[in-house]
Design a protein around this motif. Structure first.
Motif, PDB file in Angstrom:
ATOM      1  N   PHE A   1       1.053  -1.375   0.036  1.00  6.65           N
ATOM      2  CA  PHE A   1      -0.132   0.172   0.067  1.00  6.65           C
ATOM      3  C   PHE A   1       0.737   1.176   0.010  1.00  6.65           C
ATOM      4  O   PHE A   1       1.788   1.441   0.859  1.00  6.65           O
ATOM      5  N   VAL A   2       0.663   2.291  -0.793  1.00  9.23           N
ATOM      6  CA  VAL A   2       1.453   3.512  -0.971  1.00  9.23           C
ATOM      7  C   VAL A   2       0.976   4.552  -0.191  1.00  9.23           C
ATOM      8  O   VAL A   2      -0.409   4.819  -0.543  1.00  9.23           O
ATOM      9  N   THR A   3       1.458   5.356   0.497  1.00 12.10           N
ATOM     10  CA  THR A   3       0.958   6.361   1.429  1.00 12.10           C
ATOM     11  C   THR A   3       1.894   7.542   1.595  1.00 12.10           C
ATOM     12  O   THR A   3       3.136   7.082   1.583  1.00 12.10           O
ATOM     13  N   PRO A   4       1.823   8.779   1.827  1.00  5.32           N
ATOM     14  CA  PRO A   4       2.801   9.642   2.187  1.00  5.32           C
ATOM     15  C   PRO A   4       3.401   9.235   3.542  1.00  5.32           C
ATOM     16  O   PRO A   4       2.899   8.815   4.530  1.00  5.32           O
ATOM     17  N   ALA A   5       4.897   9.818   3.458  1.00  4.20           N
ATOM     18  CA  ALA A   5       5.294   9.459   4.913  1.00  4.20           C
ATOM     19  C   ALA A   5       5.373  10.892   5.753  1.00  4.20           C
ATOM     20  O   ALA A   5       4.960  12.139   4.931  1.00  4.20           O
ATOM     21  N   LEU A   6       5.517  10.614   7.113  1.00  2.00           N
ATOM     22  CA  LEU A   6       5.628  11.546   7.969  1.00  2.00           C
ATOM     23  C   LEU A   6       6.899  11.878   8.341  1.00  2.00           C
ATOM     24  O   LEU A   6       7.888  10.762   8.581  1.00  2.00           O
ATOM     25  N   PRO A   7       7.626  12.993   8.798  1.00  2.00           N
ATOM     26  CA  PRO A   7       8.928  13.102   9.335  1.00  2.00           C
ATOM     27  C   PRO A   7       9.013  12.099  10.573  1.00  2.00           C
ATOM     28  O   PRO A   7      10.132  11.279  10.812  1.00  2.00           O
ATOM     29  N   SER A   8       8.070  12.005  11.421  1.00  2.79           N
ATOM     30  CA  SER A   8       8.340  11.016  12.528  1.00  2.79           C
ATOM     31  C   SER A   8       8.267   9.665  12.163  1.00  2.79           C
ATOM     32  O   SER A   8       8.821   8.693  13.144  1.00  2.79           O
ATOM     33  N   ASP A   9       8.041   9.211  11.115  1.00  4.84           N
ATOM     34  CA  ASP A   9       8.130   7.770  10.599  1.00  4.84           C
ATOM     35  C   ASP A   9       9.690   7.544  10.382  1.00  4.84           C
ATOM     36  O   ASP A   9      10.038   6.363  10.992  1.00  4.84           O
ATOM     37  N   VAL A  10      10.636   8.252  10.081  1.00  5.35           N
ATOM     38  CA  VAL A  10      12.088   8.045   9.948  1.00  5.35           C
ATOM     39  C   VAL A  10      12.335   7.882  11.530  1.00  5.35           C
ATOM     40  O   VAL A  10      13.358   7.214  11.476  1.00  5.35           O
ATOM     41  N   VAL A  11      12.168   8.878  12.515  1.00 10.28           N
ATOM     42  CA  VAL A  11      12.835   8.792  13.730  1.00 10.28           C
ATOM     43  C   VAL A  11      12.011   8.072  14.632  1.00 10.28           C
ATOM     44  O   VAL A  11      11.960   8.478  16.100  1.00 10.28           O
ATOM     45  N   ALA A  12      11.251   7.305  14.482  1.00  9.97           N
ATOM     46  CA  ALA A  12      10.195   6.606  15.596  1.00  9.97           C
ATOM     47  C   ALA A  12      10.698   6.150  16.657  1.00  9.97           C
ATOM     48  O   ALA A  12      12.223   5.414  16.268  1.00  9.97           O
ATOM     49  N   PRO A  13      10.391   6.298  17.864  1.00 12.48           N
ATOM     50  CA  PRO A  13      11.186   5.839  19.007  1.00 12.48           C
ATOM     51  C   PRO A  13      11.183   4.335  19.160  1.00 12.48           C
ATOM     52  O   PRO A  13      10.249   3.566  18.342  1.00 12.48           O
ATOM     53  N   ALA A  14      11.734   3.769  19.806  1.00 15.30           N
ATOM     54  CA  ALA A  14      12.287   2.262  20.119  1.00 15.30           C
ATOM     55  C   ALA A  14      10.890   1.681  20.297  1.00 15.30           C
ATOM     56  O   ALA A  14      10.814   0.548  19.763  1.00 15.30           O
ATOM     57  N   GLY A  15       9.904   2.074  21.201  1.00 14.93           N
ATOM     58  CA  GLY A  15       8.838   1.186  21.454  1.00 14.93           C
ATOM     59  C   GLY A  15       7.611   1.473  20.442  1.00 14.93           C
ATOM     60  O   GLY A  15       6.784   0.560  20.838  1.00 14.93           O
ATOM     61  N   ALA A  16       7.959   2.046  19.447  1.00 16.46           N
ATOM     62  CA  ALA A  16       6.613   2.406  18.422  1.00 16.46           C
ATOM     63  C   ALA A  16       6.764   1.065  17.498  1.00 16.46           C
ATOM     64  O   ALA A  16       7.482   0.573  17.181  1.00 16.46           O
ATOM     65  N   ASP A  17       5.290   0.758  17.296  1.00 13.96           N
ATOM     66  CA  ASP A  17       5.095  -0.261  16.046  1.00 13.96           C
ATOM     67  C   ASP A  17       4.725   0.572  14.989  1.00 13.96           C
ATOM     68  O   ASP A  17       3.662   1.061  14.899  1.00 13.96           O
ATOM     69  N   LEU A  18       5.820   0.947  14.272  1.00 15.69           N
ATOM     70  CA  LEU A  18       5.499   1.920  12.968  1.00 15.69           C
ATOM     71  C   LEU A  18       4.553   1.247  12.022  1.00 15.69           C
ATOM     72  O   LEU A  18       3.817   1.927  11.322  1.00 15.69           O
ATOM     73  N   TRP A  19       4.657  -0.135  11.781  1.00  9.52           N
ATOM     74  CA  TRP A  19       3.592  -0.514  10.747  1.00  9.52           C
ATOM     75  C   TRP A  19       2.259  -0.211  11.185  1.00  9.52           C
ATOM     76  O   TRP A  19       1.380   0.210  10.446  1.00  9.52           O
ATOM     77  N   GLY A  20       1.831  -0.623  12.580  1.00  8.75           N
ATOM     78  CA  GLY A  20       0.854  -0.468  12.985  1.00  8.75           C
ATOM     79  C   GLY A  20       0.346   1.183  13.205  1.00  8.75           C
ATOM     80  O   GLY A  20      -0.910   1.247  12.842  1.00  8.75           O
ATOM     81  N   ASP A  21       1.104   1.714  13.387  1.00  8.60           N
ATOM     82  CA  ASP A  21       0.957   3.143  13.428  1.00  8.60           C
ATOM     83  C   ASP A  21       0.321   3.972  12.258  1.00  8.60           C
ATOM     84  O   ASP A  21      -0.509   4.398  11.932  1.00  8.60           O
ATOM     85  N   VAL A  22       1.254   3.569  10.871  1.00  4.24           N
ATOM     86  CA  VAL A  22       0.821   3.806   9.803  1.00  4.24           C
ATOM     87  C   VAL A  22      -0.637   3.409   9.222  1.00  4.24           C
ATOM     88  O   VAL A  22      -1.266   3.896   8.699  1.00  4.24           O
TER      89      VAL A  22
END
Length: 200
Positions: free
Chosen positions: A158-179
């Protein structure tokens, strides 16, 4: 489970957006691939000849200070090297988030909004004042001509715009789930889909 069966091809039913630098590729729920299951990839280049990107959510146990001394001061926490993909594991790719209102810098190649590709041949001192944070990736992902387009058409990504916070997400983040959670329905319903279906 056959490789072509991902969550009943969930992404096939959604409106498609063409990939371009600064966009995210979000892997389909249940993607049967150890390299890309539950991954979020930032596209760096996309044209008729090839596509390059880096996986944002695969952290290694290697400290930035051990392999790129000096860059750890700019690295967002956790200050670890991330695994950018299965190609060129000895290659280092730098991604950064610029400060608000940052001017142009010859060592920073803008991808989208505040996201930049950082020339790691520069000195950290030459870019430090322009950046709020940086991530360093070992390796990258690469697609042959037409390969990514075929995978998107099949519903793998799935293609979607990125947010700056996606690149520097903290250790505990579930980036896939958050997106997934910030997309339109029904994608938020799949945000907790496990990487391994046996864990469900």
């Amino acid at each position: 489970m056959p490789e072509y069966f991902y969550a009943d091809r969930l992404f096939n039913a959604l409106e498609r957006v063409d990939p371009e630098p600064g966009m995210l590729l979000v892997s389909a729920p249940g993607k049967f691939s150890p390299e890309f299951a539950r991954t979020v990839v930032l596209v760096l280049e996309h044209d008729a000849d090839h596509t390059l990107g880096v996986v944002l959510n695969r952290r290694s146990e290697v400290a930035v200070a051990n392999v790129m001394p000096g860059w750890e001061e700019l690295a967002a926490r956790p200050q670890a090297v991330h695994i950018g993909g299965p190609v060129g594991a000895e290659s280092a790719v730098g991604l950064g988030v610029t400060t608000a209102g940052a001017t142009e810098n010859p060592y920073l190649n803008r991808l989208a909004n505040r996201l930049v590709l950082v020339d790691l041949n520069a000195s950290p001192l030459e870019v430090g004042d322009f950046l709020d944070g940086i991530r360093i990736f070992a390796g990258y992902a690469e697609w042959a001509p037409g390969q990514l387009d075929d995978e998107i058409l099949r519903g793998d990504w799935f293609v979607t715009p990125a947010l700056p916070s996606d690149v520097v997400a903290p250790a505990g983040a579930d980036l896939w789930g958050d997106v997934m959670r910030r997309q339109a329905m029904p994608l938020p319903l799949f945000a907790t889909f496990p990487a391994n279906l046996e864990d469900n």
